[in-house]
Structures are given as structure tokens and as C-alpha cells.
Design an enzyme around this catalytic site. Structure first.
Site, PDB file in Angstrom:
ATOM      1  N   SER A 146       7.777 -32.440  31.567  1.00 17.28           N
ATOM      2  CA  SER A 146       8.794 -32.177  32.588  1.00 17.28           C
ATOM      3  C   SER A 146       8.654 -33.229  33.672  1.00 17.28           C
ATOM      4  O   SER A 146       7.564 -33.771  33.887  1.00 17.28           O
ATOM      5  CB  SER A 146       8.565 -30.790  33.185  1.00 17.28           C
ATOM      6  N   TYR A 159       2.866 -24.625  37.670  1.00 19.03           N
ATOM      7  CA  TYR A 159       3.708 -25.375  36.719  1.00 19.03           C
ATOM      8  C   TYR A 159       3.440 -26.878  36.840  1.00 19.03           C
ATOM      9  O   TYR A 159       3.265 -27.572  35.832  1.00 19.03           O
ATOM     10  CB  TYR A 159       5.182 -25.049  36.996  1.00 19.03           C
TER      11      TYR A 159
HETATM   12  N1  LIG Z   1      14.792 -25.702  31.458  1.00 21.08           N
HETATM   13  C1  LIG Z   1      14.395 -26.711  32.209  1.00 21.08           C
HETATM   14  O1  LIG Z   1      14.989 -27.024  33.262  1.00 21.08           O
HETATM   15  C2  LIG Z   1      13.223 -27.555  31.764  1.00 21.08           C
HETATM   16  C3  LIG Z   1      13.032 -28.803  32.381  1.00 21.08           C
HETATM   17  C4  LIG Z   1      11.956 -29.595  31.988  1.00 21.08           C
HETATM   18  C5  LIG Z   1      11.091 -29.144  31.015  1.00 21.08           C
HETATM   19  N2  LIG Z   1      11.280 -27.923  30.443  1.00 21.08           N
HETATM   20  C6  LIG Z   1      10.314 -27.497  29.439  1.00 21.08           C
HETATM   21  O2  LIG Z   1      10.980 -27.280  28.212  1.00 21.08           O
HETATM   22  C7  LIG Z   1      10.302 -26.295  27.450  1.00 21.08           C
HETATM   23  C8  LIG Z   1      11.299 -25.241  26.985  1.00 21.08           C
HETATM   24  O3  LIG Z   1      11.951 -24.692  28.123  1.00 21.08           O
HETATM   25  P1  LIG Z   1      13.300 -23.854  28.039  1.00 21.08           P
HETATM   26  O4  LIG Z   1      14.047 -24.167  29.275  1.00 21.08           O
HETATM   27  O5  LIG Z   1      13.950 -24.028  26.729  1.00 21.08           O
HETATM   28  O6  LIG Z   1      12.695 -22.363  28.199  1.00 21.08           O
HETATM   29  P2  LIG Z   1      13.231 -20.950  27.662  1.00 21.08           P
HETATM   30  O7  LIG Z   1      14.698 -20.965  27.475  1.00 21.08           O
HETATM   31  O8  LIG Z   1      12.613 -19.944  28.597  1.00 21.08           O
HETATM   32  O9  LIG Z   1      12.535 -20.816  26.216  1.00 21.08           O
HETATM   33  C9  LIG Z   1      11.137 -20.787  26.110  1.00 21.08           C
HETATM   34  C10 LIG Z   1      10.732 -20.578  24.662  1.00 21.08           C
HETATM   35  O10 LIG Z   1       9.286 -20.575  24.596  1.00 21.08           O
HETATM   36  C11 LIG Z   1       8.854 -19.359  23.975  1.00 21.08           C
HETATM   37  N3  LIG Z   1       7.536 -19.015  24.507  1.00 21.08           N
HETATM   38  C12 LIG Z   1       7.206 -18.674  25.785  1.00 21.08           C
HETATM   39  N4  LIG Z   1       5.885 -18.389  25.851  1.00 21.08           N
HETATM   40  C13 LIG Z   1       5.381 -18.564  24.610  1.00 21.08           C
HETATM   41  C14 LIG Z   1       4.098 -18.411  24.040  1.00 21.08           C
HETATM   42  N5  LIG Z   1       3.030 -18.003  24.754  1.00 21.08           N
HETATM   43  N6  LIG Z   1       3.933 -18.679  22.722  1.00 21.08           N
HETATM   44  C15 LIG Z   1       4.980 -19.074  21.969  1.00 21.08           C
HETATM   45  N7  LIG Z   1       6.234 -19.241  22.446  1.00 21.08           N
HETATM   46  C16 LIG Z   1       6.422 -18.971  23.753  1.00 21.08           C
HETATM   47  C17 LIG Z   1       9.966 -18.357  24.282  1.00 21.08           C
HETATM   48  O11 LIG Z   1      10.008 -17.276  23.371  1.00 21.08           O
HETATM   49  P3  LIG Z   1       9.120 -15.932  23.608  1.00 21.08           P
HETATM   50  O12 LIG Z   1       9.299 -15.552  25.056  1.00 21.08           O
HETATM   51  O13 LIG Z   1       9.643 -14.927  22.640  1.00 21.08           O
HETATM   52  O14 LIG Z   1       7.716 -16.329  23.299  1.00 21.08           O
HETATM   53  C18 LIG Z   1      11.194 -19.252  24.092  1.00 21.08           C
HETATM   54  O15 LIG Z   1      11.463 -19.418  22.720  1.00 21.08           O
HETATM   55  C19 LIG Z   1       9.183 -25.760  28.345  1.00 21.08           C
HETATM   56  O16 LIG Z   1       7.974 -26.402  27.997  1.00 21.08           O
HETATM   57  C20 LIG Z   1       9.618 -26.162  29.738  1.00 21.08           C
HETATM   58  O17 LIG Z   1       8.515 -26.355  30.601  1.00 21.08           O
HETATM   59  C21 LIG Z   1      12.332 -27.111  30.794  1.00 21.08           C
END
Ligand SMILES: NC(=O)c1ccc[n+]([C@@H]2O[C@H](COP(=O)([O-])OP(=O)(O)OC[C@H]3O[C@@H](n4cnc5c(N)ncnc54)[C@H](OP(=O)(O)O)[C@@H]3O)[C@@H](O)[C@H]2O)c1
Length: 243
Positions: A146, A159
Site C-alpha cells: 500500500s 496499518y
Molecule cells: N482498498 C484500498 O484502498 C487498498 C489500498 C491499498 C492497499 N490495499 C490492500 O489490498 C489488499 C486487499 O484489500 P481490499 O480493499 O480488497 O480489502 P477487502 O475488500 O476488505 O477484502 C479483504 C479480503 O481479505 C480476506 N481476509 C481478511 N483477513 C484474512 C485472513 N486473516 N486470512 C485470509 N483472508 C483474509 C477477506 O475475506 P475474509 O474476511 O472472509 O477472510 C477478503 O477476501 C489488502 O492487503 C489491503 O491492505 C487496499
């Protein structure tokens, strides 16, 4: 691996039930790879797998493997089951991640541990288990970092710490395994329109990156020739709200 045609390749995507992970899994499937989807909630994972299966001609290329990346044993089983199902492993996308946001004096120790355990320990566990298999295929590890891994902000201590650390981890791992023919990259997006965070809620979604933008970066990365290793890709929304 240096093609947009990933037929015959096998991938694991963590956090694949929704958001960025789901888009990455879908893009890898569309490119021809077999994909193991991992996340904690079995129901959500199976729903996503069923939806993606409906869009591919070969549902055998899909597996839903419940896994909590905070647990080493789960990560071990995830890698073992994916290799057993597909007979090989070429791509691991460590995408599962969470955020708990609060000033340090108000942050609950359990929330701190959950963020570090998911965003950092889980990546280590999956990489540790995957590397022996990736050595055989000349594979690729892609960690979803990120911009919070280089820009700290108030309320972001847990984070920020996890994503700063992930960058250091990824670079060290890259140096550990590059001579084995394994490439390691980090994609570090800014705000992406998912359910992830309340930080940018209320600012509308139109200006944000889409999960498909990050998925495109993954597929583009995999098309680089064997000699080239883009090890860190920063992605920003091109027109964020003016401050
Ligand atoms: N959205 C943003 O603005 C953004 C920006 C930069 C980076 N990111 C990064 O991108 C990645 C994905 O983010 P997203 O926005 O797609 O989040 P999201 O929509 O909240 O999805 C998160 C996913 O991770 C799974 N997860 C959470 N905890 C877990 C665990 N302990 N073991 C296995 N799976 C787990 C969730 O499913 P379950 O809850 O069922 O486990 C879900 O499938 C993250 O690493 C985040 O830090 C996001």
C-alpha cells in the site's frame, strides 16, 4: 513466465473472496491460470468461487480453500492443497489484508496484533511454504502492499507499520530467492474502491482506483520477460480530491 497467456500455470490468491483479491483471481482465471482462492469465510469464498466458475469454461481450474493467514498451519495446508489440486505452483498473490485505525493510545492490543498477523505474518507463512514449489517452476510472488507503506498518517500506526514492514520483507525475500529463479514484487496501491476502509468513506468512490486496475498490474507484471523484475509498483488514483 513471460506471457499474458497463463494456460498451464497455477496460482494462489489470498483474500480472494472480495475486493482486490477477487479481481486478481478473476484476471488470472481469464488469462488461463488455475487459481486457488483463499479467505477465512467459507460461505463468502464459495459464493465467489461459484460466481467465477460460472464465467469460465473450465471450473476445474478453480479451488476455494478456506484459510486464515494468521495461522501458520492454515497457510501450510493452503499451499499443500493447491499443489495437490493443480500439480504445480507458479504464482502466489499475498493480498489478504485488514486495517484497524485508531490513535496509538486508543488502539486495542488485539487489533494491533490482528493487523500485523494478517498483513505481515500471513505473508511470511505463505511465502515460506510456497518457495520450494516456486523454485521448481521459476515462479512469482506478488505482495499487495500500500502507499501506506511509505506514507504514515495519524491513526494508521498498526496499518502503516504492517505495510512499511511488508516492503522491507518483500525486498529481502526478493534477494533471498532471485537466484533460484523466483521473482518477488510488491504492488502498492493508493485508495481502491472496496469495502476495506472507512478512512476515505464519504469522499465518494469515483476518483478511486478500481480493483480491476490492481488486477491489471498483476497480469502485466507476469508478462515481463524472465530477465526483468519490476520489484515495486506504486499505483495512485490520477485525480484524487484536492486538499
Ligand atoms: N482498498 C484500498 O484502498 C487498498 C489500498 C491499498 C492497499 N490495499 C490492500 O489490498 C489488499 C486487499 O484489500 P481490499 O480493499 O480488497 O480489502 P477487502 O475488500 O476488505 O477484502 C479483504 C479480503 O481479505 C480476506 N481476509 C481478511 N483477513 C484474512 C485472513 N486473516 N486470512 C485470509 N483472508 C483474509 C477477506 O475475506 P475474509 O474476511 O472472509 O477472510 C477478503 O477476501 C489488502 O492487503 C489491503 O491492505 C487496499
Amino acid at each position: 513466465m513471460n506471457s499474458r497467456d497463463l494456460s498451464g500455470k497455477a496460482a494462489i490468491v489470498t483474500g480472494a473472496s472480495r475486493g482486490i483479491g477477487r479481481a486478481i483471481a478473476e484476471a488470472l482465471l481469464s488469462a488461463g491460470a488455475a487459481v486457488a482462492l483463499a479467505a477465512r469465510s467459507r460461505d463468502a469464498l464459495e459464493r465467489t468461487a461459484a460466481e467465477l466458475a460460472g464465467r469460465t469454461r473450465d471450473p476445474a481450474r478453480l479451488r476455494a480453500i478456506p484459510c486464515d493467514v494468521r495461522r501458520y498451519e492454515d497457510c501450510r495446508r493452503l499451499v499443500a492443497e493447491a499443489v495437490a489440486a493443480f500439480g504445480r505452483l507458479d504464482i502466489v498473490v499475498n493480498n489478504a489484508g485488514i486495517g484497524h485505525f485508531a490513535p496509538v493510545p486508543e488502539m486495542r492490543p488485539q487489533d494491533w496484533r490482528d493487523v500485523l498477523a494478517t498483513n505481515l505474518d500471513g505473508v511470511f507463512y505463505c511465502c515460506r511454504e510456497a518457495v520450494p514449489h516456486l523454485r521448481k517452476t521459476g515462479g512469482w510472488i506478488i505482495n499487495i502492499g500500500s502507499l501506506a507503506g511509505k506514507n504514515a498518517f495519524a491513526g494508521g500506526a498498526a496499518y502503516n507499520a504492517s505495510k512499511f514492514a511488508l516492503l522491507g520483507f518483500s525486498e529481502a525475500l526478493m534477494q533471498d530467492v532471485r537466484h533460484d529463479g523466483i521473482r518477488v514484487s510488491t504492488i502498492a496501491p493508493g485508495s481502491v474502491a472496496t469495502e476495506f476502509s472507512s478512512i476515505t468513506a464519504g469522499q465518494g468512490e469515483d476518483w478511486k482506483l478500481r480493483p480491476q486496475d490492481v488486477a491489471r498490474a498483476v497480469v502485466d507484471l507476469l508478462a515481463f520477460p524472465d530477465r526483468a523484475l519490476p520489484s515495486l509498483i506504486e499505483m495512485r488514483p490520477s485525480r484524487p480530491p484536492k486538499k
